[in-house]
Motif scaffolding. Structure first.
Motif, PDB file in Angstrom:
ATOM      1  N   LEU A 161       0.909  -1.211  -0.018  1.00 13.10           N
ATOM      2  CA  LEU A 161      -0.029   0.014   0.144  1.00 13.10           C
ATOM      3  C   LEU A 161       0.905   1.195  -0.169  1.00 13.10           C
ATOM      4  N   THR A 162       0.597   2.167  -0.673  1.00 11.66           N
ATOM      5  CA  THR A 162       1.333   3.583  -0.725  1.00 11.66           C
ATOM      6  C   THR A 162       0.457   4.577   0.138  1.00 11.66           C
ATOM      7  N   ILE A 163       0.875   5.232   0.990  1.00  8.13           N
ATOM      8  CA  ILE A 163       0.613   6.179   1.601  1.00  8.13           C
ATOM      9  C   ILE A 163       1.214   7.586   1.491  1.00  8.13           C
ATOM     10  N   GLU A 164       0.550   8.724   2.017  1.00  2.59           N
ATOM     11  CA  GLU A 164       1.229  10.050   2.175  1.00  2.59           C
ATOM     12  C   GLU A 164       1.433  10.260   3.511  1.00  2.59           C
ATOM     13  N   LEU A 165       2.602  10.656   4.148  1.00  2.60           N
ATOM     14  CA  LEU A 165       2.842  11.258   5.360  1.00  2.60           C
ATOM     15  C   LEU A 165       3.808  12.417   5.418  1.00  2.60           C
ATOM     16  N   ASP A 166       3.318  13.416   5.979  1.00  2.00           N
ATOM     17  CA  ASP A 166       4.274  14.600   6.054  1.00  2.00           C
ATOM     18  C   ASP A 166       4.662  15.144   4.513  1.00  2.00           C
ATOM     19  N   GLY A 167       4.014  14.845   3.620  1.00  2.00           N
ATOM     20  CA  GLY A 167       4.247  15.360   2.170  1.00  2.00           C
ATOM     21  C   GLY A 167       5.185  14.277   1.532  1.00  2.00           C
ATOM     22  N   GLU A 168       5.579  13.341   2.077  1.00  2.00           N
ATOM     23  CA  GLU A 168       6.209  12.371   1.534  1.00  2.00           C
ATOM     24  C   GLU A 168       5.506  10.888   1.144  1.00  2.00           C
TER      25      GLU A 168
ATOM     26  N   GLU B   4      -3.534   9.243   4.598  1.00  3.04           N
ATOM     27  CA  GLU B   4      -3.853   9.709   3.277  1.00  3.04           C
ATOM     28  C   GLU B   4      -3.279   8.625   2.259  1.00  3.04           C
ATOM     29  N   THR B   5      -4.157   8.025   1.626  1.00  2.78           N
ATOM     30  CA  THR B   5      -3.484   7.075   0.438  1.00  2.78           C
ATOM     31  C   THR B   5      -2.859   7.970  -0.524  1.00  2.78           C
ATOM     32  N   ALA B   6      -1.955   7.553  -1.273  1.00  2.00           N
ATOM     33  CA  ALA B   6      -1.278   8.061  -2.437  1.00  2.00           C
ATOM     34  C   ALA B   6      -1.804   7.336  -3.850  1.00  2.00           C
ATOM     35  N   HIS B   7      -2.218   7.998  -4.537  1.00  2.00           N
ATOM     36  CA  HIS B   7      -2.690   7.440  -5.658  1.00  2.00           C
ATOM     37  C   HIS B   7      -1.758   7.304  -6.517  1.00  2.00           C
ATOM     38  N   VAL B   8      -1.643   5.686  -7.002  1.00  2.00           N
ATOM     39  CA  VAL B   8      -0.347   5.413  -7.662  1.00  2.00           C
ATOM     40  C   VAL B   8      -1.078   5.037  -9.089  1.00  2.00           C
ATOM     41  N   ASP B   9      -0.702   5.134 -10.203  1.00  2.00           N
ATOM     42  CA  ASP B   9      -0.910   4.708 -11.572  1.00  2.00           C
ATOM     43  C   ASP B   9      -0.080   3.599 -11.945  1.00  2.00           C
ATOM     44  N   LYS B  10      -0.356   2.754 -12.623  1.00  2.00           N
ATOM     45  CA  LYS B  10       0.412   1.491 -13.400  1.00  2.00           C
ATOM     46  C   LYS B  10       0.330   1.752 -14.997  1.00  2.00           C
ATOM     47  N   LYS B  11       1.466   1.400 -15.166  1.00  2.00           N
ATOM     48  CA  LYS B  11       1.951   1.528 -16.935  1.00  2.00           C
ATOM     49  C   LYS B  11       2.901   0.683 -17.433  1.00  2.00           C
TER      50      LYS B  11
END
Length: 187
Positions: free
Chosen positions: A11-18, A61-68
């Motif tokens: 899972l990718t998340i956002e913490l403190d702008g990272e 906050e979840t980080a919205h990640v696209d896959k390509k």
């Protein structure tokens, strides 16, 4: 937003702008206090790992990640270069961002790249890759599949244990999740 109770590996998340990827997590409940979630997080842009404890049920906050789909082109000495198959745009990922995944990359390999805000942050390796054995002690006639193992260096520099019957020049299948030998493909 996602609850820390819903963490899962990858899972990718956002913490403190990272942006961080969850590597490991463990739900814990102490005898007196409230429950909490211990986690090991990897910064996807810099590659460093941190340990962070969250209160159970805390929202992040979840980080919205696209896959390509992209193609691995080459290593330029400092970065690994990938090309978008549709636009032919090239993307760079550092060794720190990729970690041990570099041991399974072959030129012209097709794989999925994770993009965060149109910047590459990670790659998804196939479950199995086929690599050539570059260096290993010679096989001995009579060795069987159930026999012992020996060390082999593969074309990417990865060193693994292989059965005694494997020789230099053999193509073998490797499990990218564990780094283990699976089978010999051809001589």
């Amino acid at each position: 937003m996602i609850s820390t109770n819903d963490f899962n590996t990858g899972l990718t998340i956002e913490l403190d702008g990272e942006v961080y990827q969850v590597l490991e997590f463990q739900h814990s409940k102490s005898g007196r206090g409230s429950a909490f979630v211990r986690s090991k997080l990897r910064n996807v842009e810099e590659g460093y790992v941190i340990n962070k404890t969250f209160k159970a049920g805390e929202k992040v906050e979840t980080a919205h990640v696209d896959k390509k789909k992209m193609q691995f082109l080459y290593w330029d000495g400092s970065d690994y270069i990938f090309m978008d198959n549709e636009t032919y745009e090239q993307f760079h990922l550092s060794e720190e961002q990729l970690g041990d995944k570099i041991n399974y990359l072959k030129e012209n390999m097709e794989l999925e790249i994770s993009l965060y805000q149109k910047r590459p942050i990670d790659i998804d390796l196939p479950t199995f890759v086929e690599l050539e054995v570059e260096q290993t002690p010679p096989g001995v006639k009579g060795n069987t599949v159930s026999g012992g193992t020996k060390r082999a260096t593969l074309e990417t520099g990865l060193e693994i244990q292989v059965p005694l019957f494997i020789n230099e020049g053999d193509i073998i299948k490797i499990d990218t999740r564990s780094g283990d030998y699976v089978e010999r493909i051809s001589k």
